[in-house]
Design an enzyme around this catalytic site. Structure first.
Site, PDB file in Angstrom:
ATOM      1  CG  ASN A  90     -24.474 102.809 -31.484  1.00 53.95           C
ATOM      2  OD1 ASN A  90     -23.275 102.494 -31.441  1.00 53.95           O
ATOM      3  ND2 ASN A  90     -24.962 103.844 -30.823  1.00 53.95           N
ATOM      4  CB  SER A 115     -37.215  95.676 -32.330  1.00 56.85           C
ATOM      5  OG  SER A 115     -38.037  96.077 -31.262  1.00 56.85           O
ATOM      6  CE1 TYR A 152     -33.839  99.214 -30.804  1.00 56.05           C
ATOM      7  CE2 TYR A 152     -36.182  98.935 -30.362  1.00 56.05           C
ATOM      8  CZ  TYR A 152     -34.914  98.409 -30.484  1.00 56.05           C
ATOM      9  OH  TYR A 152     -34.711  97.064 -30.295  1.00 56.05           O
ATOM     10  CE  LYS A 156     -32.654  97.049 -33.534  1.00 58.79           C
ATOM     11  NZ  LYS A 156     -31.498  96.168 -33.641  1.00 58.79           N
TER      12      LYS A 156
HETATM   13  N1  LIG Z   1     -33.862  92.379 -25.312  1.00 60.81           N
HETATM   14  C1  LIG Z   1     -34.990  92.422 -26.025  1.00 60.81           C
HETATM   15  O1  LIG Z   1     -36.084  92.084 -25.526  1.00 60.81           O
HETATM   16  C2  LIG Z   1     -34.955  92.852 -27.459  1.00 60.81           C
HETATM   17  C3  LIG Z   1     -33.768  93.115 -28.124  1.00 60.81           C
HETATM   18  N2  LIG Z   1     -33.798  93.468 -29.463  1.00 60.81           N
HETATM   19  C4  LIG Z   1     -32.559  93.732 -30.193  1.00 60.81           C
HETATM   20  O2  LIG Z   1     -31.623  92.705 -29.900  1.00 60.81           O
HETATM   21  C5  LIG Z   1     -30.311  93.254 -29.876  1.00 60.81           C
HETATM   22  C6  LIG Z   1     -29.645  92.922 -28.547  1.00 60.81           C
HETATM   23  O3  LIG Z   1     -30.420  93.501 -27.518  1.00 60.81           O
HETATM   24  P1  LIG Z   1     -30.043  93.311 -25.984  1.00 60.81           P
HETATM   25  O4  LIG Z   1     -29.175  92.118 -25.836  1.00 60.81           O
HETATM   26  O5  LIG Z   1     -31.292  93.380 -25.227  1.00 60.81           O
HETATM   27  O6  LIG Z   1     -29.223  94.639 -25.728  1.00 60.81           O
HETATM   28  P2  LIG Z   1     -27.972  94.845 -24.756  1.00 60.81           P
HETATM   29  O7  LIG Z   1     -27.798  96.299 -24.608  1.00 60.81           O
HETATM   30  O8  LIG Z   1     -28.115  93.990 -23.542  1.00 60.81           O
HETATM   31  O9  LIG Z   1     -26.784  94.251 -25.632  1.00 60.81           O
HETATM   32  C7  LIG Z   1     -26.281  94.919 -26.758  1.00 60.81           C
HETATM   33  C8  LIG Z   1     -24.794  94.629 -26.852  1.00 60.81           C
HETATM   34  O10 LIG Z   1     -24.308  95.242 -28.044  1.00 60.81           O
HETATM   35  C9  LIG Z   1     -23.135  95.956 -27.714  1.00 60.81           C
HETATM   36  N3  LIG Z   1     -23.077  97.111 -28.616  1.00 60.81           N
HETATM   37  C10 LIG Z   1     -23.948  98.142 -28.681  1.00 60.81           C
HETATM   38  N4  LIG Z   1     -23.581  98.996 -29.639  1.00 60.81           N
HETATM   39  C11 LIG Z   1     -22.450  98.498 -30.188  1.00 60.81           C
HETATM   40  C12 LIG Z   1     -21.585  98.941 -31.211  1.00 60.81           C
HETATM   41  N5  LIG Z   1     -21.781 100.098 -31.864  1.00 60.81           N
HETATM   42  N6  LIG Z   1     -20.521  98.163 -31.536  1.00 60.81           N
HETATM   43  C13 LIG Z   1     -20.288  97.004 -30.884  1.00 60.81           C
HETATM   44  N7  LIG Z   1     -21.065  96.542 -29.873  1.00 60.81           N
HETATM   45  C14 LIG Z   1     -22.137  97.282 -29.549  1.00 60.81           C
HETATM   46  C15 LIG Z   1     -23.259  96.378 -26.259  1.00 60.81           C
HETATM   47  O11 LIG Z   1     -21.987  96.570 -25.666  1.00 60.81           O
HETATM   48  C16 LIG Z   1     -24.021  95.200 -25.668  1.00 60.81           C
HETATM   49  O12 LIG Z   1     -23.167  94.209 -25.145  1.00 60.81           O
HETATM   50  C17 LIG Z   1     -30.446  94.759 -30.115  1.00 60.81           C
HETATM   51  O13 LIG Z   1     -30.177  95.030 -31.477  1.00 60.81           O
HETATM   52  C18 LIG Z   1     -31.899  95.035 -29.793  1.00 60.81           C
HETATM   53  O14 LIG Z   1     -32.380  96.121 -30.545  1.00 60.81           O
HETATM   54  C19 LIG Z   1     -34.964  93.552 -30.165  1.00 60.81           C
HETATM   55  C20 LIG Z   1     -36.158  93.331 -29.532  1.00 60.81           C
HETATM   56  C21 LIG Z   1     -36.249  92.954 -28.151  1.00 60.81           C
HETATM   57  O1  LIG Z   2     -36.839  96.152 -28.955  1.00 59.08           O
HETATM   58  C1  LIG Z   2     -36.931  96.067 -27.741  1.00 59.08           C
HETATM   59  O2  LIG Z   2     -38.089  95.627 -27.217  1.00 59.08           O
HETATM   60  C2  LIG Z   2     -38.163  95.170 -25.853  1.00 59.08           C
HETATM   61  C3  LIG Z   2     -39.629  95.141 -25.466  1.00 59.08           C
HETATM   62  O3  LIG Z   2     -40.172  96.415 -25.643  1.00 59.08           O
HETATM   63  P1  LIG Z   2     -40.952  97.165 -24.447  1.00 59.08           P
HETATM   64  O4  LIG Z   2     -41.535  98.369 -25.087  1.00 59.08           O
HETATM   65  O5  LIG Z   2     -41.983  96.204 -23.952  1.00 59.08           O
HETATM   66  O6  LIG Z   2     -39.927  97.441 -23.377  1.00 59.08           O
HETATM   67  C4  LIG Z   2     -37.338  96.086 -24.962  1.00 59.08           C
HETATM   68  O7  LIG Z   2     -37.401  95.673 -23.628  1.00 59.08           O
HETATM   69  C5  LIG Z   2     -35.917  96.072 -25.475  1.00 59.08           C
HETATM   70  O8  LIG Z   2     -35.089  96.895 -24.698  1.00 59.08           O
HETATM   71  C6  LIG Z   2     -35.887  96.606 -26.875  1.00 59.08           C
HETATM   72  O9  LIG Z   2     -34.597  96.446 -27.431  1.00 59.08           O
END
Ligand SMILES: NC(=O)C1=CN([C@@H]2O[C@H](COP(=O)(O)OP(=O)(O)OC[C@H]3O[C@@H](n4cnc5c(N)ncnc54)[C@H](O)[C@@H]3O)[C@@H](O)[C@H]2O)C=CC1
Ligand SMILES: O=C1O[C@H](COP(=O)(O)O)[C@@H](O)[C@H](O)[C@H]1O
Length: 254
Positions: A90, A115, A152, A156
């Site tokens: 992914n 991340s 993970y 990234k």
């Molecule tokens: N939420 C956070 O605090 C953080 C998020 N990130 C990064 O931001 C991005 C989004 O994270 P979130 O919105 O929290 O995750 P999430 O899980 O809420 O959203 C991810 C979306 O991507 C879609 N998805 C996953 N794999 C896929 C694939 N192979 N093909 C098409 N769609 C796919 C899922 O269906 C989902 O809607 C990720 O790459 C994550 O690593 C990085 C650091 C912190």
């Molecule tokens: O990259 C990500 O980081 C956030 C924050 O990390 P955490 O170790 O404080 O949980 C995480 O919540 C998120 O799922 C992840 O995609």
């Protein structure tokens, strides 16, 4: 700019934060492997603007990329504990597919959701928990080498290096946003680390708006709000992107 902005992972937390605040800012094209109901789409974005596909599907991604100006690439497995087979497919293979299709389609720029976990191993026993506190001066600024906390984080860091390759060898601007902790409404409670790297929903949307509008070459920036507690510098994001966050986790502390 009249051409669409492609948002991958549009149905997730980060994608929805962006769409909530920037729904009418760009002409959106949305991609997710899960269907996006009307409640997940901004007004004016119809089913014809949604691509329900996996980012490892080259042909489907090529179709979604046609005529696109910029990509905000969020889709992937966001779990810090995600196993290798999932991040390989992914996060690494999927990101490679996105870059290849972007280059073929003549896209101008890509913002990649990196991340904090790409650099989590800087948080050593010697530095923590002091580095999470306002009086501590330790800062990562994006010039440091990756130092992943887990597989993970490795995925990234690999996405960032893929971006470097496509920037160096193709006419594509790339910004890697090392996102901290996106939490809606307020910073994480009873979690100093999360408060230090809190990113509010509106600052998240503003940051990615700047990633679409600003001019840059290859950049690594941190995606956090302007928290008093911080161990990530946001100066590069301010300077290069014009990022001007309004939230601060200290304003939510008792
Ligand atoms: N939420 C956070 O605090 C953080 C998020 N990130 C990064 O931001 C991005 C989004 O994270 P979130 O919105 O929290 O995750 P999430 O899980 O809420 O959203 C991810 C979306 O991507 C879609 N998805 C996953 N794999 C896929 C694939 N192979 N093909 C098409 N769609 C796919 C899922 O269906 C989902 O809607 C990720 O790459 C994550 O690593 C990085 C650091 C912190
Ligand atoms: O990259 C990500 O980081 C956030 C924050 O990390 P955490 O170790 O404080 O949980 C995480 O919540 C998120 O799922 C992840 O995609």
């Amino acid at each position: 700019m009249d051409e669409p902005v492609l948002l991958t992972g549009a149905g997730g937390r980060v994608g929805q934060a962006i769409l909530r605040h920037l729904g009418d800012r760009f002409e959106w094209r949305l991609l997710d492997r899960e269907p996006l109901g009307a409640e997940k789409r901004p007004d004016g974005v119809g089913e014809e603007d949604v691509y329900v596909t996996d980012i490892t599907d080259e042909e489907a991604v090529e179709a979604a990329m046609d005529g696109v100006y910029a990509v905000i690439h969020l889709a992937g497995d966001p779990r810090p504990e995600a196993p290798w087979d999932s991040v390989l497919r992914n996060n690494i293979d999927g990101t490679h597919t996105i870059f290849e299709a972007a280059v073929d389609a003549g896209v101008e720029k890509i913002a990649f959701a990196s991340s904090n976990h790409a650099v989590g191993a800087y948080e050593t026993d010697e530095r923590t928990p002091e580095m999470y506190r306002p009086e501590d001066g330790f800062r990562l600024d994006g010039t440091e080498l990756p130092h992943p906390s887990n597989l993970y984080g490795v995925s990234k860091a690999t996405g960032e290096v893929l971006g470097r390759y496509y920037y160096d060898h193709h006419d594509l601007s790339v910004v890697n946003v090392r996102i901290g902790n996106l939490t809606e409404g307020h910073p994480p409670i009873d979690y100093e680390r999360g408060q230090a790297m809190w990113l509010s929903y509106r600052d998240c949307a503003h940051l990615f708006e700047r990633c679409v509008l600003a001019d840059y070459d290859y950049e690594i920036v941190y995606g956090i709000s302007d928290n008093d507690r911080k161990y990530y510098s946001i100066e590069r994001a301010r300077e290069v992107l014009g990022y001007d966050p309004v939230d601060n986790s200290a304003e939510h502390e008792d």
